[in-house]
Design a protein around this motif. Sequence first.
Motif, PDB file in Angstrom:
ATOM      1  N   SER A   1      -0.111   5.396  -0.206  1.00 49.63           N
ATOM      2  CA  SER A   1      -1.268   6.515  -0.290  1.00 49.63           C
ATOM      3  C   SER A   1      -0.830   7.121  -1.311  1.00 49.63           C
ATOM      4  O   SER A   1      -1.638   7.886  -1.944  1.00 49.63           O
ATOM      5  CB  SER A   1      -1.363   6.958   1.239  1.00 49.63           C
TER       6      SER A   1
ATOM      7  N   GLN B   1      -7.183   2.950   1.250  1.00 51.44           N
ATOM      8  CA  GLN B   1      -7.042   1.635   1.707  1.00 51.44           C
ATOM      9  C   GLN B   1      -8.098   0.559   0.650  1.00 51.44           C
ATOM     10  O   GLN B   1      -7.584  -0.299   0.052  1.00 51.44           O
ATOM     11  CB  GLN B   1      -7.028   1.268   3.086  1.00 51.44           C
ATOM     12  N   LYS B   2      -9.325   1.106   0.591  1.00 54.25           N
ATOM     13  CA  LYS B   2     -10.211   0.388   0.035  1.00 54.25           C
ATOM     14  C   LYS B   2      -9.984   0.657  -1.583  1.00 54.25           C
ATOM     15  O   LYS B   2      -9.820  -0.433  -2.359  1.00 54.25           O
ATOM     16  CB  LYS B   2     -11.717   0.996   0.070  1.00 54.25           C
TER      17      LYS B   2
ATOM     18  N   HIS C   1      -6.978   1.012  -3.034  1.00 55.76           N
ATOM     19  CA  HIS C   1      -5.767   0.179  -3.128  1.00 55.76           C
ATOM     20  C   HIS C   1      -6.315  -1.402  -3.257  1.00 55.76           C
ATOM     21  O   HIS C   1      -5.874  -1.837  -4.364  1.00 55.76           O
ATOM     22  CB  HIS C   1      -4.775   0.313  -1.995  1.00 55.76           C
ATOM     23  N   HIS C   2      -7.153  -1.671  -2.524  1.00 51.07           N
ATOM     24  CA  HIS C   2      -7.649  -3.286  -2.508  1.00 51.07           C
ATOM     25  C   HIS C   2      -8.597  -3.181  -3.832  1.00 51.07           C
ATOM     26  O   HIS C   2      -8.012  -4.317  -4.658  1.00 51.07           O
ATOM     27  CB  HIS C   2      -8.511  -3.431  -1.427  1.00 51.07           C
TER      28      HIS C   2
ATOM     29  N   PHE D   1       0.763  -1.161   0.182  1.00 52.94           N
ATOM     30  CA  PHE D   1      -0.139   0.067  -0.049  1.00 52.94           C
ATOM     31  C   PHE D   1       0.863   1.245  -0.119  1.00 52.94           C
ATOM     32  O   PHE D   1       1.733   1.329   0.740  1.00 52.94           O
ATOM     33  CB  PHE D   1      -0.951  -0.060   1.214  1.00 52.94           C
TER      34      PHE D   1
ATOM     35  N   GLY E   1      -7.606   7.794   4.913  1.00 56.24           N
ATOM     36  CA  GLY E   1      -6.744   6.574   4.676  1.00 56.24           C
ATOM     37  C   GLY E   1      -7.523   5.564   4.622  1.00 56.24           C
ATOM     38  O   GLY E   1      -7.144   4.560   3.865  1.00 56.24           O
ATOM     39  N   GLU E   2      -8.760   5.368   5.245  1.00 60.00           N
ATOM     40  CA  GLU E   2      -9.576   4.187   5.068  1.00 60.00           C
ATOM     41  C   GLU E   2     -10.166   3.935   3.767  1.00 60.00           C
ATOM     42  O   GLU E   2      -9.963   2.982   3.061  1.00 60.00           O
ATOM     43  CB  GLU E   2     -10.714   4.161   5.920  1.00 60.00           C
TER      44      GLU E   2
END
Length: 122
Positions: free
Chosen positions: A39, A81-82, A84-85, A37, A77-78
Amino acid sequence: MKLLTYNFLTSKCIRGVKVGYPLKLNIVEKKIVNADFSSEFITRMLPRLDWSAVCGAATNVGTDLPTTMPTEIQNDGELLQKLHHVLLCVDVVEGTLECPETGRIFPINNGVPNMLLNEDEV
């Protein structure tokens, strides 16, 4: 290839499909892979994303995203992350890509989309 609508990250021309046109992804089989990951990397991608296509892809892989891109997404950030997934950690093993404009369907077999149809052969 692991792009979930294939057009929001690439500028290559797919035969029979306008450059940059969102392709609908229909997943039959997927696998999750590891990707580090970053950002910063995801934030740099934001201006090039077709958000509605990303949301459709996210829904297809079981991830919820807001229907519109938040204005301060780079600080969430959350949500990064999603993204990125969805964008980097899901490999589509089997399925199809469909061009909503032309109705053309491109099969994905063993993770490789077949985008050359008979009428495209020279």
